[in-house]
Design an enzyme around this catalytic site. Structure first.
Site: not given
Length: 345
Positions: A43, A216, A282
């Site tokens: 991330d 996401e 991500h």
């Protein structure tokens, strides 16, 4: 020219030419780098301020910040642990996806955390720091950032400014099913929503549903033409189907109207086994030091079957822009392949 002089000059050329070649090789090598930037870094997020890049990634247990002038030298960067969670409370564990943003000359970190008294109740939190250098100063807890009418599972927050207003975008549940959807709200201030959340995307394509249906890791990318793209990650992070998708905002339109967002039907960055990139996703974005190039940063596993953990490592590569204004991320660059450094390094 007599024969003696000719041979002297020839000898000098033979001595000097290899030196010139070697010097050029050294210069070329100095202008290159290789992915991954770190051995571990799920991330990843980066922002530039006053000539420095500030980088963060998920550690799970705290928030650590790196400071460097050159993203290609991230592995040599200074690291500072800026926050450790409390032993108990709503933000005591599972610290994920921290992002650093500068709003009104003040730093804010948005991060995901879980409660010490529940199994997996991830929510979103924010901290504030008024120092010019975010690796210094004092970080103040501003609490949970939420829509009071929909305090459900939430993670992966980001912020962007559009037409003078700040907007908050994140991934979460709707309270009725376990699909991870993307939501947006306008902000009253950096730690408070001014509007209720609006759903702007849900996993609808097969490539978004491997493992479990997921949208996401939302991030905003603005094109040189001023178009706004929301780049997100799809499918479960432990699968090798994890990939980046794109949603485009209608030019000049209200981002709180779901009808103004158009999701592209195919992914834009996917697993490339030959290049050692499994489950790329991500991501974040940054400019080269001279401001002339757009770059993407993302994580991927280097081998198959490594899942959704610390094997994920950060990589960067240059973005190209297509004639129609769409971004071109290309394919994940092969690990250990020499890459030209960002312009201006």
């Amino acid at each position: 020219m007599n024969s003696g002089m000719f041979f002297v000059r020839l000898l000098l050329l033979l001595i000097i030419y290899p030196s010139i070649t070697y010097a050029q090789q050294v210069a070329d090598t100095a202008s290159l780098f290789r992915n991954p930037l770190l051995q571990s870094g799920p991330d990843p997020w980066v922002i530039r301020h006053n000539g420095f890049y500030y980088y963060m990634h998920t550690t799970g247990v705290d928030i650590v910040m790196y400071k460097t002038r050159k993203m290609s030298d991230l592995g040599k960067a200074k690291q500072v642990r800026i926050w450790t969670p409390p032993a108990k409370g709503p933000n005591a564990r599972d610290i994920w996806a921290p992002e650093l943003h500068r709003i009104n000359n003040t730093w804010y970190i948005y991060y995901t955390a879980g409660s010490s008294d529940s199994i997996h109740p991830q929510h979103l939190f924010v901290m504030e720091n008024k120092a010019d250098d975010p690796t210094t100063g004092t970080w103040v807890d501003k609490g949970q950032l939420k829509d009071p009418a929909a305090d459900n599972f939430a993670l992966d927050a980001t912020v962007f400014k559009y037409k003078g207003q700040h907007y908050f975008i994140w991934s979460g549940h709707n309270g009725k099913d376990n699909l991870q959807r993307l939501y947006i709200a306008r902000m009253q201030n950096p730690w408070t929503m001014a509007t209720h959340r609006v759903e702007i995307a849900a996993p609808i394509y097969d490539w978004e549903k491997d493992g479990i249906p997921v949208n996401e890791g939302p991030e905003i990318l603005e094109s040189p033409k001023g178009d706004i793209f929301l780049v997100y990650s799809a499918s479960a992070c432990w699968t090798e189907s994890y990939a980046l998708g794109i949603i485009k905002l209608k030019k000049g339109a209200d981002p709180l109207d779901p009808a103004n967002w158009t999701k592209m039907p195919t992914p834009y960055l996917t697993t490339n086994k030959e290049n050692g990139a499994f489950g790329p996703g991500h991501n974040g974005f940054f400019k080269s030091p001279d401001g002339k190039e757009d770059w993407i940063i993302y994580h991927a596993n280097s081998k198959a079957g490594q899942g959704c953990g610390g094997h994920r490592n950060p990589r960067i590569q240059k973005i190209n822009w297509q004639p129609d204004g769409m971004p071109d991320f290309g394919v994940p660059v092969s690990i250990n392949q020499p890459i030209r450094k960002p312009s201006g390094e």
